[in-house]
Design a protein around this motif. Sequence first.
Motif, PDB file in Angstrom:
ATOM      1  N   GLU A 199     -34.451 -49.713  56.803  1.00  0.00           N
ATOM      2  CA  GLU A 199     -35.540 -48.499  57.286  1.00  0.00           C
ATOM      3  C   GLU A 199     -34.916 -47.199  56.950  1.00  0.00           C
ATOM      4  O   GLU A 199     -35.754 -46.372  56.467  1.00  0.00           O
ATOM      5  CB  GLU A 199     -35.781 -48.640  58.665  1.00  0.00           C
ATOM      6  CG  GLU A 199     -34.680 -48.330  59.559  1.00  0.00           C
ATOM      7  CD  GLU A 199     -35.033 -48.463  60.991  1.00  0.00           C
ATOM      8  OE1 GLU A 199     -34.942 -47.550  61.852  1.00  0.00           O
ATOM      9  OE2 GLU A 199     -35.393 -49.941  61.330  1.00  0.00           O
ATOM     10  N   ILE A 200     -33.644 -47.017  56.974  1.00  0.00           N
ATOM     11  CA  ILE A 200     -33.219 -45.536  56.394  1.00  0.00           C
ATOM     12  C   ILE A 200     -33.251 -45.222  54.796  1.00  0.00           C
ATOM     13  O   ILE A 200     -33.948 -44.359  54.397  1.00  0.00           O
ATOM     14  CB  ILE A 200     -31.712 -45.374  56.893  1.00  0.00           C
ATOM     15  CG1 ILE A 200     -31.688 -45.389  58.241  1.00  0.00           C
ATOM     16  CG2 ILE A 200     -31.119 -44.155  56.562  1.00  0.00           C
ATOM     17  CD1 ILE A 200     -32.439 -44.404  59.229  1.00  0.00           C
TER      18      ILE A 200
ATOM     19  N   LEU B 150     -31.749 -37.745  65.669  1.00  0.00           N
ATOM     20  CA  LEU B 150     -31.271 -39.256  65.790  1.00  0.00           C
ATOM     21  C   LEU B 150     -30.128 -39.363  66.312  1.00  0.00           C
ATOM     22  O   LEU B 150     -29.228 -38.887  65.729  1.00  0.00           O
ATOM     23  CB  LEU B 150     -31.488 -39.759  64.417  1.00  0.00           C
ATOM     24  CG  LEU B 150     -32.989 -39.790  63.513  1.00  0.00           C
ATOM     25  CD1 LEU B 150     -32.850 -40.217  62.279  1.00  0.00           C
ATOM     26  CD2 LEU B 150     -33.858 -40.788  64.310  1.00  0.00           C
TER      27      LEU B 150
ATOM     28  N   LEU C   1     -26.428 -42.666  64.747  1.00  0.00           N
ATOM     29  CA  LEU C   1     -26.772 -42.955  63.333  1.00  0.00           C
ATOM     30  C   LEU C   1     -25.830 -42.219  62.295  1.00  0.00           C
ATOM     31  O   LEU C   1     -25.661 -41.032  62.488  1.00  0.00           O
ATOM     32  CB  LEU C   1     -28.065 -42.951  63.100  1.00  0.00           C
ATOM     33  CG  LEU C   1     -28.546 -43.027  61.461  1.00  0.00           C
ATOM     34  CD1 LEU C   1     -28.676 -44.599  61.400  1.00  0.00           C
ATOM     35  CD2 LEU C   1     -29.886 -42.546  61.120  1.00  0.00           C
TER      36      LEU C   1
ATOM     37  N   ASP D 135     -27.590 -52.664  60.373  1.00  0.00           N
ATOM     38  CA  ASP D 135     -28.861 -53.095  60.620  1.00  0.00           C
ATOM     39  C   ASP D 135     -30.092 -52.118  60.521  1.00  0.00           C
ATOM     40  O   ASP D 135     -31.105 -52.572  60.199  1.00  0.00           O
ATOM     41  CB  ASP D 135     -29.056 -53.924  61.868  1.00  0.00           C
ATOM     42  CG  ASP D 135     -28.792 -52.978  63.342  1.00  0.00           C
ATOM     43  OD1 ASP D 135     -28.320 -51.940  63.011  1.00  0.00           O
ATOM     44  OD2 ASP D 135     -29.370 -53.114  64.107  1.00  0.00           O
ATOM     45  N   LYS D 136     -29.802 -50.922  60.341  1.00  0.00           N
ATOM     46  CA  LYS D 136     -30.721 -49.854  60.201  1.00  0.00           C
ATOM     47  C   LYS D 136     -30.828 -49.147  58.868  1.00  0.00           C
ATOM     48  O   LYS D 136     -31.783 -48.486  58.571  1.00  0.00           O
ATOM     49  CB  LYS D 136     -30.620 -48.639  61.279  1.00  0.00           C
ATOM     50  CG  LYS D 136     -30.687 -48.790  62.491  1.00  0.00           C
ATOM     51  CD  LYS D 136     -30.556 -47.489  63.439  1.00  0.00           C
ATOM     52  CE  LYS D 136     -30.721 -47.695  64.822  1.00  0.00           C
ATOM     53  NZ  LYS D 136     -30.682 -46.486  65.554  1.00  0.00           N
TER      54      LYS D 136
END
Length: 130
Positions: A63-64, A30, A33, A59-60
Motif C-alpha cells: 500500500e505504501i 503516520l 512506519l 506488511d504495509k
Amino acid sequence: METNRQKKIGSVLQKDLVDILQGEVRKNGLTNLVISVSKVSVTTDLGVARVYLSVFPQDKAPEILEAVKSNMPLIKHDLSQRVKLQLRKVPNLSFYIDDSLDYIEKIDNALAGKENPIENRDLLDKRKKF
C-alpha cells in the motif's frame, strides 16, 4: 557497470528522496512506519532512476508503494526543486520494494537450521509434472 557520474547522481537522488519521503510521513502523522531508500540506480543515459524502497513493517509495503506511485508527480517536483542546481533534468522515477532484508533473513534461518528441508518436507517446492 555504473560510471562514477551515475553513482554520484544516484547518491544525490537517494539523499533527497529520503528527506522527501520521511518528511511526508511526518507531515501526515503516520506513526509506526519507517520508509527508507535503500538504493537508487540510474540508467546510462540518466533518463530513468530505479528507486528501491524499504518499508517497515513489511506488511504495509504494497500500500505504501501504491501511495508513492500515485504521488510520483509531486515527489518528482519536490526533487527537481532540490537538485535544480546540480542536474539539468531530473530522471523519471520508477519505484520498487526492496525485499533483500527478507531474503537475508531467509538465508539466516536456513543456516541456523530453523528451516530444515530434510526434516520438514513441506518446505521443498513440489515438482510439477507436465
